[in-house]
Design a protein around this motif. Structure first.
Motif, mmCIF file in Angstrom:
data_model
loop_
_atom_site.group_PDB
_atom_site.id
_atom_site.type_symbol
_atom_site.label_atom_id
_atom_site.label_comp_id
_atom_site.label_asym_id
_atom_site.label_seq_id
_atom_site.Cartn_x
_atom_site.Cartn_y
_atom_site.Cartn_z
ATOM 1 N N CYS A 141 -5.208 19.680 11.421
ATOM 2 C CA CYS A 141 -4.138 18.897 10.798
ATOM 3 C C CYS A 141 -4.222 17.419 11.164
ATOM 4 C CB CYS A 141 -2.778 19.460 11.203
ATOM 5 S SG CYS A 141 -2.372 21.053 10.473
ATOM 6 N N VAL A 142 -4.435 17.124 12.440
ATOM 7 C CA VAL A 142 -4.533 15.724 12.869
ATOM 8 C C VAL A 142 -5.742 15.053 12.222
ATOM 9 C CG1 VAL A 142 -4.873 14.171 14.829
ATOM 10 C CG2 VAL A 142 -3.353 16.149 15.049
ATOM 11 N N ARG A 143 -6.862 15.763 12.230
ATOM 12 C CA ARG A 143 -8.067 15.200 11.609
ATOM 13 C C ARG A 143 -7.855 14.990 10.111
ATOM 14 N NH1 ARG A 143 -14.399 17.126 12.237
ATOM 15 N NH2 ARG A 143 -15.211 15.942 10.453
ATOM 16 N N LYS A 144 -7.241 15.943 9.460
ATOM 17 C CA LYS A 144 -7.007 15.835 8.022
ATOM 18 C C LYS A 144 -6.123 14.637 7.708
ATOM 19 C CE LYS A 144 -7.434 17.343 3.817
ATOM 20 N NZ LYS A 144 -8.768 17.375 3.143
ATOM 21 N N ARG A 145 -5.095 14.426 8.529
ATOM 22 C CA ARG A 145 -4.195 13.288 8.285
ATOM 23 C C ARG A 145 -4.930 11.975 8.411
ATOM 24 N NH1 ARG A 145 -2.126 9.643 6.830
ATOM 25 N NH2 ARG A 145 0.068 8.985 6.895
ATOM 26 N N ILE A 146 -5.813 11.868 9.384
ATOM 27 C CA ILE A 146 -6.581 10.636 9.557
ATOM 28 C C ILE A 146 -7.567 10.463 8.408
ATOM 29 C CG2 ILE A 146 -8.300 9.474 11.018
ATOM 30 C CD1 ILE A 146 -6.893 10.718 13.438
ATOM 31 N N GLU A 147 -8.196 11.540 7.978
ATOM 32 C CA GLU A 147 -9.134 11.461 6.863
ATOM 33 C C GLU A 147 -8.429 11.069 5.571
ATOM 34 O OE1 GLU A 147 -12.554 14.688 8.285
ATOM 35 O OE2 GLU A 147 -10.873 15.352 7.028
ATOM 36 N N ILE A 148 -7.201 11.492 5.411
ATOM 37 C CA ILE A 148 -6.425 11.122 4.231
ATOM 38 C C ILE A 148 -6.238 9.608 4.173
ATOM 39 C CG2 ILE A 148 -4.088 11.186 3.248
ATOM 40 C CD1 ILE A 148 -4.013 14.168 4.052
ATOM 41 N N ALA A 149 -6.049 8.989 5.339
ATOM 42 C CA ALA A 149 -5.830 7.536 5.391
ATOM 43 C C ALA A 149 -7.040 6.770 4.856
ATOM 44 C CB ALA A 149 -5.523 7.111 6.822
ATOM 45 N N GLN A 150 -8.238 7.219 5.193
ATOM 46 C CA GLN A 150 -9.499 6.676 4.687
ATOM 47 C C GLN A 150 -9.722 5.198 5.028
ATOM 48 O OE1 GLN A 150 -9.579 7.548 0.447
ATOM 49 N NE2 GLN A 150 -10.448 9.564 0.818
ATOM 50 N N ASP A 151 -8.902 4.319 4.493
ATOM 51 C CA ASP A 151 -9.148 2.886 4.611
ATOM 52 C C ASP A 151 -8.718 2.374 5.988
ATOM 53 O OD1 ASP A 151 -9.862 0.326 3.040
ATOM 54 O OD2 ASP A 151 -7.945 -0.162 3.974
ATOM 55 N N LYS A 152 -9.683 2.101 6.831
ATOM 56 C CA LYS A 152 -9.367 1.691 8.200
ATOM 57 C C LYS A 152 -8.659 0.347 8.254
ATOM 58 C CE LYS A 152 -12.825 4.230 10.889
ATOM 59 N NZ LYS A 152 -13.874 4.156 11.934
ATOM 60 N N GLU A 153 -9.033 -0.554 7.375
ATOM 61 C CA GLU A 153 -8.442 -1.889 7.448
ATOM 62 C C GLU A 153 -6.950 -1.851 7.132
ATOM 63 O OE1 GLU A 153 -8.042 -5.641 8.502
ATOM 64 O OE2 GLU A 153 -9.847 -4.423 8.762
ATOM 65 N N SER A 154 -6.555 -1.066 6.143
ATOM 66 C CA SER A 154 -5.133 -0.987 5.812
ATOM 67 C C SER A 154 -4.353 -0.328 6.955
ATOM 68 C CB SER A 154 -4.916 -0.216 4.507
ATOM 69 O OG SER A 154 -5.287 1.142 4.644
ATOM 70 N N VAL A 155 -4.966 0.663 7.607
ATOM 71 C CA VAL A 155 -4.319 1.305 8.756
ATOM 72 C C VAL A 155 -4.250 0.334 9.928
ATOM 73 C CG1 VAL A 155 -4.454 3.192 10.423
ATOM 74 C CG2 VAL A 155 -5.045 3.599 8.035
ATOM 75 N N ARG A 156 -5.310 -0.427 10.126
ATOM 76 C CA ARG A 156 -5.318 -1.409 11.219
ATOM 77 C C ARG A 156 -4.206 -2.443 11.010
ATOM 78 N NH1 ARG A 156 -10.174 -2.496 10.906
ATOM 79 N NH2 ARG A 156 -10.954 -1.313 12.692
ATOM 80 N N ARG A 157 -4.074 -2.890 9.786
ATOM 81 C CA ARG A 157 -3.031 -3.872 9.471
ATOM 82 C C ARG A 157 -1.634 -3.270 9.680
ATOM 83 N NH1 ARG A 157 -4.240 -9.335 7.952
ATOM 84 N NH2 ARG A 157 -6.405 -9.386 7.228
ATOM 85 N N ALA A 158 -1.481 -2.011 9.293
ATOM 86 C CA ALA A 158 -0.187 -1.352 9.481
ATOM 87 C C ALA A 158 0.112 -1.159 10.965
ATOM 88 C CB ALA A 158 -0.184 -0.004 8.767
ATOM 89 N N THR A 159 -0.904 -0.803 11.730
ATOM 90 C CA THR A 159 -0.729 -0.614 13.170
ATOM 91 C C THR A 159 -0.276 -1.908 13.836
ATOM 92 O OG1 THR A 159 -2.436 1.113 13.205
ATOM 93 C CG2 THR A 159 -1.891 0.071 15.300
ATOM 94 N N SER A 160 -0.873 -3.012 13.420
ATOM 95 C CA SER A 160 -0.474 -4.318 13.959
ATOM 96 C C SER A 160 0.958 -4.661 13.567
ATOM 97 C CB SER A 160 -1.424 -5.410 13.443
ATOM 98 O OG SER A 160 -2.756 -5.173 13.863
ATOM 99 N N LEU A 161 1.315 -4.321 12.328
ATOM 100 C CA LEU A 161 2.670 -4.608 11.849
ATOM 101 C C LEU A 161 3.714 -3.818 12.622
ATOM 102 C CD1 LEU A 161 4.506 -5.943 9.680
ATOM 103 C CD2 LEU A 161 4.070 -3.943 8.240
ATOM 104 N N PHE A 162 3.439 -2.531 12.833
ATOM 105 C CA PHE A 162 4.408 -1.680 13.522
ATOM 106 C C PHE A 162 4.381 -1.864 15.039
ATOM 107 C CE2 PHE A 162 3.771 0.927 9.559
ATOM 108 C CZ PHE A 162 5.029 0.634 9.033
ATOM 109 N N ALA A 163 3.421 -2.626 15.520
ATOM 110 C CA ALA A 163 3.374 -2.941 16.954
ATOM 111 C C ALA A 163 4.298 -4.101 17.301
ATOM 112 C CB ALA A 163 1.949 -3.268 17.384
ATOM 113 N N LEU A 164 4.760 -4.840 16.285
ATOM 114 C CA LEU A 164 5.686 -5.940 16.535
ATOM 115 C C LEU A 164 7.003 -5.386 17.069
ATOM 116 C CD1 LEU A 164 5.085 -8.066 13.289
ATOM 117 C CD2 LEU A 164 4.188 -8.494 15.599
ATOM 118 N N PRO A 165 7.620 -6.078 18.011
ATOM 119 C CA PRO A 165 8.845 -5.551 18.642
ATOM 120 C C PRO A 165 9.919 -5.128 17.648
ATOM 121 C CG PRO A 165 8.052 -7.486 19.818
ATOM 122 C CD PRO A 165 7.200 -7.367 18.590
ATOM 123 N N GLN A 166 10.106 -5.906 16.587
ATOM 124 C CA GLN A 166 11.168 -5.592 15.630
ATOM 125 C C GLN A 166 10.843 -4.375 14.758
ATOM 126 O OE1 GLN A 166 9.258 -8.295 15.650
ATOM 127 N NE2 GLN A 166 8.808 -9.077 13.598
#
Length: 211
Positions: free
Chosen positions: A100-125
């Motif tokens: 399940c965890v692997r499948k969820r990551i494979e569904i994401a596919q695009d690393k850059e969009s996930v990287r950008r989202a990770t940076s966004l959600f890392a902001l304190p607010q």
């Protein structure tokens, strides 16, 4: 108001809120690589889809941030369908979680969009929002695997898996191995840690003094 009314008149019955948000996310991906999950990417997606920004804001009032949230939820929906359509009966329980965890990551596919989202959600607010999204993903996994716990185990299972999922995503973002094999090896090790924790919990519960 007149402009908004005219835009609403142009909508057909097929243009439901979910379909509009799905279209905007799909259109935004190419822009996110350069702009991040920002209002600039939001505006570009609206233009590409031919959707009036006023209409788009009705469904995604926070613009780029809500695009990132909806993109994550689209991935969760896809995982929910994948679990329901896949026969996992021959798998050991730890193998089911790993799948399940692997499948969820494979569904994401695009690393850059996930990287950008990770940076966004890392902001304190946005940190609480990001944590709730990961929690939601893990709830999809446990619920999809038939978890019926209602006591504190409901929370500990999701909290533990959230830590595994979050760390595995971060590892995946930096993984340049063939087929992301290093990530899947890392995931196997983390799931093994989870199973050891569950074993310890069972031992505690069975011990009258510790329980």
């Amino acid at each position: 108001y007149y402009c908004l009314e005219k835009a609403l008149e142009g909508l057909t019955m097929e243009n439901t809120a979910q379909e509009i948000k799905n279209r905007l996310v799909d259109a935004a991906i190419i822009h996110v690589a350069f702009e991040g999950w920002t209002d600039d990417a939001f505006g570009a997606a609206c233009q590409d889809c031919g959707i009036d920004p006023n209409i788009a804001r009705l469904h995604l009032p926070r613009g780029g941030l809500d695009l990132a949230v909806w993109s994550h939820k689209m991935g969760d929906d896809a995982l929910r369908v994948a679990i329901s359509e896949t026969d996992l009966s021959g798998y050991k329980f730890r193998e089911k979680i790993t799948w399940c965890v692997r499948k969820r990551i494979e569904i994401a596919q695009d690393k850059e969009s996930v990287r950008r989202a990770t940076s966004l959600f890392a902001l304190p607010q946005n940190a609480a929002l990001g944590a709730s999204l990961i929690w939601g993903t893990c709830d999809v996994i446990w619920s999809g695997l038939g978890d019926t716990s209602e006591d504190y185990n409901w929370y500990t299972k999701r909290a533990t898996l959230s830590a595994v999922y979050g760390s595995t995503v971060l590892y995946w973002l930096g993984d340049d191995s063939v087929g992301d094999q290093d990530t899947w090896d890392y995931l196997d090790r983390r799931i093994a840690d989870v199973m050891q924790f569950e074993k310890l919990k069972a031992q505690v519960r069975s011990n009258p003094s510790l329980s």
